[in-house]
Design a protein around this motif. Structure first.
Motif, PDB file in Angstrom:
ATOM      1  N   LEU A  33       0.898  -1.189   0.000  1.00  0.00           N
ATOM      2  CA  LEU A  33       0.113  -0.121  -0.086  1.00  0.00           C
ATOM      3  C   LEU A  33       0.945   1.287   0.100  1.00  0.00           C
ATOM      4  O   LEU A  33       0.507   2.303  -0.771  1.00  0.00           O
ATOM      5  N   GLY A  34       1.790   1.229   0.848  1.00  0.00           N
ATOM      6  CA  GLY A  34       2.722   2.385   0.787  1.00  0.00           C
ATOM      7  C   GLY A  34       3.369   2.636  -0.437  1.00  0.00           C
ATOM      8  O   GLY A  34       3.533   3.853  -0.726  1.00  0.00           O
ATOM      9  N   ALA A  35       3.923   1.546  -1.049  1.00  0.00           N
ATOM     10  CA  ALA A  35       4.588   1.600  -2.508  1.00  0.00           C
ATOM     11  C   ALA A  35       3.723   2.175  -3.499  1.00  0.00           C
ATOM     12  O   ALA A  35       4.014   3.183  -4.057  1.00  0.00           O
ATOM     13  N   ASN A  36       2.528   1.561  -3.418  1.00  0.00           N
ATOM     14  CA  ASN A  36       1.342   2.055  -4.518  1.00  0.00           C
ATOM     15  C   ASN A  36       1.138   3.543  -4.395  1.00  0.00           C
ATOM     16  O   ASN A  36       0.820   4.217  -5.524  1.00  0.00           O
ATOM     17  N   LEU A  37       0.816   3.954  -3.151  1.00  0.00           N
ATOM     18  CA  LEU A  37       0.285   5.501  -2.887  1.00  0.00           C
ATOM     19  C   LEU A  37       1.384   6.228  -3.459  1.00  0.00           C
ATOM     20  O   LEU A  37       1.133   7.200  -4.174  1.00  0.00           O
ATOM     21  N   GLY A  38       2.676   6.044  -3.186  1.00  0.00           N
ATOM     22  CA  GLY A  38       3.453   7.142  -3.498  1.00  0.00           C
ATOM     23  C   GLY A  38       3.832   6.916  -4.936  1.00  0.00           C
ATOM     24  O   GLY A  38       4.025   7.792  -5.873  1.00  0.00           O
ATOM     25  N   ILE A  39       3.629   5.866  -5.460  1.00  0.00           N
ATOM     26  CA  ILE A  39       3.925   5.660  -7.010  1.00  0.00           C
ATOM     27  C   ILE A  39       2.719   6.342  -7.836  1.00  0.00           C
ATOM     28  O   ILE A  39       3.015   6.793  -8.895  1.00  0.00           O
ATOM     29  N   ALA A  40       1.484   5.906  -7.268  1.00  0.00           N
ATOM     30  CA  ALA A  40       0.506   6.471  -8.002  1.00  0.00           C
ATOM     31  C   ALA A  40       0.400   7.956  -8.184  1.00  0.00           C
ATOM     32  O   ALA A  40       0.396   8.673  -9.287  1.00  0.00           O
ATOM     33  N   VAL A  41       0.946   8.989  -7.091  1.00  0.00           N
ATOM     34  CA  VAL A  41       1.015  10.235  -7.344  1.00  0.00           C
ATOM     35  C   VAL A  41       1.925  10.479  -8.109  1.00  0.00           C
ATOM     36  O   VAL A  41       1.952  11.513  -8.966  1.00  0.00           O
ATOM     37  N   ALA A  42       3.290  10.017  -8.102  1.00  0.00           N
ATOM     38  CA  ALA A  42       4.311  10.175  -9.012  1.00  0.00           C
ATOM     39  C   ALA A  42       4.277   9.841 -10.658  1.00  0.00           C
ATOM     40  O   ALA A  42       4.355  10.934 -11.287  1.00  0.00           O
ATOM     41  N   LYS A  43       3.520   8.837 -10.687  1.00  0.00           N
ATOM     42  CA  LYS A  43       3.064   8.529 -12.290  1.00  0.00           C
ATOM     43  C   LYS A  43       2.229   9.639 -12.919  1.00  0.00           C
ATOM     44  O   LYS A  43       2.261   9.877 -13.700  1.00  0.00           O
ATOM     45  N   ALA A  44       1.170  10.014 -11.730  1.00  0.00           N
ATOM     46  CA  ALA A  44       0.131  10.952 -12.275  1.00  0.00           C
ATOM     47  C   ALA A  44       0.756  12.120 -12.696  1.00  0.00           C
ATOM     48  O   ALA A  44       0.550  12.845 -13.848  1.00  0.00           O
ATOM     49  N   VAL A  45       1.648  12.734 -11.714  1.00  0.00           N
ATOM     50  CA  VAL A  45       2.064  13.804 -11.871  1.00  0.00           C
ATOM     51  C   VAL A  45       3.321  13.948 -13.171  1.00  0.00           C
ATOM     52  O   VAL A  45       3.221  14.660 -14.111  1.00  0.00           O
ATOM     53  N   GLY A  46       3.797  12.742 -13.301  1.00  0.00           N
ATOM     54  CA  GLY A  46       4.897  12.621 -14.538  1.00  0.00           C
ATOM     55  C   GLY A  46       4.189  12.451 -15.673  1.00  0.00           C
ATOM     56  O   GLY A  46       4.513  12.842 -16.811  1.00  0.00           O
ATOM     57  N   GLY A  47       2.903  11.612 -15.866  1.00  0.00           N
ATOM     58  CA  GLY A  47       2.049  11.508 -16.838  1.00  0.00           C
ATOM     59  C   GLY A  47       1.648  12.657 -17.376  1.00  0.00           C
ATOM     60  O   GLY A  47       1.507  13.184 -18.601  1.00  0.00           O
ATOM     61  N   LEU A  56       0.098   7.452 -17.826  1.00  0.00           N
ATOM     62  CA  LEU A  56      -1.259   7.784 -16.958  1.00  0.00           C
ATOM     63  C   LEU A  56      -1.789   6.403 -16.775  1.00  0.00           C
ATOM     64  O   LEU A  56      -2.637   6.236 -15.803  1.00  0.00           O
ATOM     65  N   SER A  57      -1.694   5.334 -17.766  1.00  0.00           N
ATOM     66  CA  SER A  57      -2.201   4.022 -17.628  1.00  0.00           C
ATOM     67  C   SER A  57      -1.685   3.551 -16.453  1.00  0.00           C
ATOM     68  O   SER A  57      -2.361   2.702 -15.377  1.00  0.00           O
ATOM     69  N   GLU A  58      -0.376   3.602 -15.902  1.00  0.00           N
ATOM     70  CA  GLU A  58       0.325   2.921 -15.045  1.00  0.00           C
ATOM     71  C   GLU A  58      -0.287   3.739 -13.632  1.00  0.00           C
ATOM     72  O   GLU A  58      -0.358   3.042 -12.542  1.00  0.00           O
ATOM     73  N   ALA A  59      -0.427   4.956 -13.836  1.00  0.00           N
ATOM     74  CA  ALA A  59      -1.017   5.731 -12.721  1.00  0.00           C
ATOM     75  C   ALA A  59      -2.332   5.186 -12.160  1.00  0.00           C
ATOM     76  O   ALA A  59      -2.365   5.019 -11.088  1.00  0.00           O
ATOM     77  N   ALA A  60      -3.326   4.893 -13.181  1.00  0.00           N
ATOM     78  CA  ALA A  60      -4.564   4.328 -12.843  1.00  0.00           C
ATOM     79  C   ALA A  60      -4.080   2.794 -12.209  1.00  0.00           C
ATOM     80  O   ALA A  60      -5.021   2.429 -11.486  1.00  0.00           O
ATOM     81  N   HIS A  61      -3.318   2.164 -12.864  1.00  0.00           N
ATOM     82  CA  HIS A  61      -2.956   0.762 -12.184  1.00  0.00           C
ATOM     83  C   HIS A  61      -2.593   1.190 -10.802  1.00  0.00           C
ATOM     84  O   HIS A  61      -2.946   0.093  -9.958  1.00  0.00           O
ATOM     85  N   SER A  62      -1.874   1.847 -10.404  1.00  0.00           N
ATOM     86  CA  SER A  62      -1.210   2.096  -9.047  1.00  0.00           C
ATOM     87  C   SER A  62      -2.541   2.380  -8.147  1.00  0.00           C
ATOM     88  O   SER A  62      -2.459   1.974  -6.994  1.00  0.00           O
ATOM     89  N   VAL A  63      -3.414   3.255  -8.693  1.00  0.00           N
ATOM     90  CA  VAL A  63      -4.431   3.622  -7.900  1.00  0.00           C
ATOM     91  C   VAL A  63      -5.329   2.455  -7.531  1.00  0.00           C
ATOM     92  O   VAL A  63      -5.866   2.233  -6.376  1.00  0.00           O
ATOM     93  N   ALA A  64      -5.612   1.718  -8.619  1.00  0.00           N
ATOM     94  CA  ALA A  64      -6.546   0.335  -8.385  1.00  0.00           C
ATOM     95  C   ALA A  64      -5.842  -0.375  -7.447  1.00  0.00           C
ATOM     96  O   ALA A  64      -6.617  -0.743  -6.513  1.00  0.00           O
TER      97      ALA A  64
END
Length: 352
Positions: A33-47, A56-64
């Motif tokens: 959970l900790g890894a995915n929350l941080g990654i989701a934010v980073a991917k969304a900003v980077g995307g 952005l697809s990977e950001a959605a993946h991490s949110v899921a």
């Protein structure tokens, strides 16, 4: 049967070893959970900076995945509630229900969004800056490291369980009955593969100027997520409906009952998994002739005690004494042959 043993049977709970395993699973889920929350934010900003559909697809993946970890934590807590009059067999199947929701979350939030991003990317004519893509690739590399760390944590728990059960890690992955751990393992493996696909798509886009590479990467990520959601959902569905324990355990239980001197024939031995560490057994047995009522009661109590001593997960245990007919014995013999065939087939799969 002692008071402590009766209490354990009513609650359907496993001995402390099972709770210790739950503690390890809870740690694994928190790491994910900790890894995915941080990654989701980073991917969304980077995307957003890169304008990358794959990212952005990977950001959605991490949110899921993050939402699914919340579901899994809820399942661990809720499944520990003791049995009550409205749920006499306990709440162990909460694990399977929340795992099914996690599979639906992967399908809807991750898979469908990735397909939408891929289709839109084929129609888009926007150009992206090199600096934006450099940021996106950097985010993906960091994400790969974080997802890899979470995956290593899950694999470490699986290896430890395999060592305790004295079989291979691969067999433990195939046969693990804990839906929370199985879901985290599937999510982290898929996440690492998804990140690699996104990196490949972005790199090819940067090298060739063709956005189709990223569009295909998004579609592949979506297909991967849909497949994982299907596999996890299928498993959760089978467990919710009422799945028997592994054929190997059924075979050992039948061997045990067949070996009791008081039992002449076992006409049925039905099992159902009530949770990762709780099993129900309902067996119909024909006792040898000549036993009086007191001897029958003593034989049943002794058999139940020995069963629970050998398989502590048998939280619900029912032995029904019956007069076996010839037809009952024929059906029982046929069922035993089918069980032995299933065990042998699984043994060959594991060996292969």
């Amino acid at each position: 049967m002692g008071e402590e043993e009766c209490g354990r049977a009513r609650s359907g709970k496993q001995e402390p070893g099972g709770r210790g395993q739950d503690g390890e699973t809870r740690k694994t889920v928190w790491v994910a959970l900790g890894a995915n929350l941080g990654i989701a934010v980073a991917k969304a900003v980077g995307g957003g900076i890169a304008g990358s559909p794959a990212l952005l697809s990977e950001a959605a993946h991490s949110v899921a995945d993050s939402l699914n970890e919340v579901f899994l934590l809820a399942s661990l807590r809720r499944s520990e509630r003791p049995a009550d009059p409205s749920h006499p067999f306990g709440y162990g199947k909460e694990r399977f229900f929340w795992s099914l929701l996690a599979a639906v979350g992967i399908f809807v939030t991750g898979g469908c969004f990735s397909f939408v991003q891929g289709i839109e990317a084929f129609q888009s004519e926007e150009s992206e800056s090199g600096s934006g893509y450099a940021v996106g690739l950097a985010v993906l590399v960091v994400a790969l490291l974080a997802e890899g760390t979470s995956l290593l944590r899950a694999l470490s728990q699986v290896r430890a369980q395999a060592k305790v059960r004295q079989h291979s890690t691969l067999r433990e992955i195939r046969r693990n009955e804990d839906p929370a751990l199985r879901t985290v393992l599937a999510e982290d493996s898929t996440a690492c593969l998804g990140v690699l696909l996104a990196i490949l798509g972005m790199a090819l886009h940067m090298a060739t100027g063709e956005g189709a590479y990223e569009a295909w990467a998004s579609l592949l990520i979506g297909a991967l997520l849909v497949y994982v959601a299907y596999v996890l959902g299928k498993s959760a569905r089978a467990q919710l409906i009422g799945e028997a324990v592994a054929p190997e355990m059924q075979q050992r239980i039948r061997d045990f009952l067949d070996g009791r001197p008081e039992i002449d024939a076992v006409t049925a031995a039905l099992t159902m998994r009530l949770g990762p560490d709780s099993v129900m057994l309902a067996a119909r047995v024909d006792l040898v002739a000549g036993l009086d009522s007191e001897e029958v009661e003593e034989a049943l109590v002794r058999t139940k005690g020995e069963l629970r001593a050998q398989w502590p997960e048998l939280g619900q245990l029912f032995l029904d004494v019956t007069d076996a007919s010839v037809a009952d014995r024929v059906r029982a013999r046929r069922a035993r042959e089918e069980l032995d065939d299933a065990v042998e087939e699984r043994r060959q799969v594991d060996a292969g």
